[in-house]
Design an enzyme around this catalytic site. Structure first.
Site, short mmCIF file in Angstrom:
data_model
loop_
_atom_site.label_atom_id
_atom_site.label_comp_id
_atom_site.label_asym_id
_atom_site.label_seq_id
_atom_site.Cartn_x
_atom_site.Cartn_y
_atom_site.Cartn_z
N ASP A 250 48.76 68.31 -18.78
CA ASP A 250 49.59 67.27 -19.41
C ASP A 250 49.91 67.63 -20.85
O ASP A 250 51.07 67.55 -21.29
CB ASP A 250 48.86 65.94 -19.34
N ASP A 296 49.73 58.94 -14.32
CA ASP A 296 48.78 58.34 -15.26
C ASP A 296 48.04 57.15 -14.65
O ASP A 296 47.14 56.60 -15.28
CB ASP A 296 49.51 57.88 -16.53
#
Length: 402
Positions: A250, A296
């Site tokens: 990420d 997420d």
């Protein structure tokens, strides 16, 4: 990542409105994540100077409502998906059996996700964006209907009358014959499931024709809940490997290159939850969206669900680790929003969620002296051993009979 004040051109085009600022879309599970604007700052709604019809900035009330709603929508699939994962692990229906992620799968996942991201980047560079998004829309249309149907089925079953003619069906595909026959698909369903499928199809058509944000959220919530319910980590170590790898993934793809930016701005699919920051001013036709990627939600969610099943395995009638990690997720997501708002820059949410979701339960385990029990907890080990022993026993019996 959780960007600030995004515009969503797909919604504007679907309603025939004049084109606005291009939108950024966040990578979903195993695909892509939403990123910062190409100039290195968080994308904002206001067009550049000199552009006619500049969109006014979001009000503090609108922003608070949008981000509060996103946090609430993120918590719902994690909480209920974790609860459903417990019954899913005990279920006997082959169609509802979870997919177990091993440490090897977890180690390869960031690599597979990176290859997928680069592949999409090359596709968008070589082929027409409209045709690719058309194929993706059809794919997520079918996938979304199935996910939403599976999500609402347990709830809808309570509303069917007792005399409802609930016939049973089975969809079975096999390969080979005789002793070499192998099941490819074995899905059991009933008439109630068909009703849920029809209701989900209405939402699917609505999304396909209008790309409305409510339809997008219904699909996004369904994807998230099904992911948390059906994707199981086999132990805590595997969860740490998966979250640690995607933590690096990420941060690297958000801050290190422009690949994710290019793909994110071109990708149109329900891989994010959205909520308008101008809902109070424009109602359901609002188009100034705050967004949160499904990655997420699902990635930390499957780890939180694992801790719930670990709590149950301790047989202490407490869910200490589950509630600890759940609160840690809330704090991590809140910190993401706070940092993004202060620095006006898109943030990789896993940068804050991973340390929180792993660190807080680990501290609790250290305080309670249960670190060894936490890391020795293993799912599906016993059933495999039993199945293996049974198979060996059957072979021995066959040899004795011969």
């Amino acid at each position: 990542a959780l960007p600030a004040r995004k515009g969503t051109c797909p919604w504007r085009r679907a309603r025939g409105l004049p084109p606005g600022r291009k939108c950024g879309l966040r990578r979903g599970l195993a695909t892509m994540e939403q990123s910062e604007a190409p100039n290195g700052s968080a994308a904002r709604e206001a067009p550049s100077a000199g552009t006619a019809g500049a969109r006014p900035p979001a009000t503090p009330e609108g922003m608070a409502l949008a981000y509060g709603s996103l946090v609430l929508m993120a918590l719902l699939p994690i909480f209920f998906g974790a609860l459903r994962s417990v019954s899913c692990a005990k279920g006997k229906n082959a169609s509802d059996m979870p997919e177990t992620i091993t440490s090897r799968d977890a180690a390869r996942f960031p690599i597979v996700a990176s290859c997928t991201l680069l592949g999409l980047y090359l596709f968008f560079k070589i082929f027409s964006q409209e045709y690719i998004n058309l194929l993706l829309s059809m794919y997520f249309f079918v996938l979304g209907i199935l996910a939403l149907s599976h999500t609402i089925s347990p709830v809808m079953n309570r509303f069917f009358p007792a005399n409802f003619p609930n016939k049973q069906y089975q969809l079975l595909f096999t390969q080979g014959s005789g002793e070499t026959r192998e099941e490819i698909v074995n899905y059991e369903f009933d008439a109630k499931d068909l009703v849920c499928l029809a209701m989900s199809s209405v939402v699917g058509v609505w999304y396909l024709l209008r790309k409305h944000w409510i339809a997008n959220n219904l699909f996004g919530l369904a994807f998230s809940l099904n992911g948390v319910e059906l994707l199981h980590l086999n132990n805590v170590s595997t969860g740490c490997i998966l979250l640690g790898g995607l933590f690096i993934y990420d941060v690297f793809w958000v801050f290190g290159t422009n690949v994710m930016v290019t793909v994110a701005k071109s990708f149109e699919a329900p891989i994010k939850l959205v909520f308008p920051q101008d809902l109070l001013e424009k109602g359901l036709e609002a188009d100034n969206f705050a967004m949160l990627g499904l990655g997420d939600i699902v990635i930390p969610g499957i780890f939180i669900a694992l801790l719930l099943r670990f709590d149950i395995s301790l047989k202490k009638n407490t869910h200490t680790y589950f509630y600890t990690s759940f609160v840690a997720y809330i704090l991590g997501l809140g910190l993401t929003i706070f940092i993004m708002h202060i620095f006006k820059h898109a943030q990789p949410a896993l940068l804050y969620l991973v340390p929180a979701c792993i660190g807080f339960p680990l501290l609790v385990a250290l305080a309670k002296g249960e670190v060894a029990e936490m890391f020795s907890y293993e799912e599906n080990a016993a059933p495999k051993e039993v199945a293996g022993d049974a198979k060996e026993g059957k072979t021995v019996l066959e040899k004795k009979e011969k």
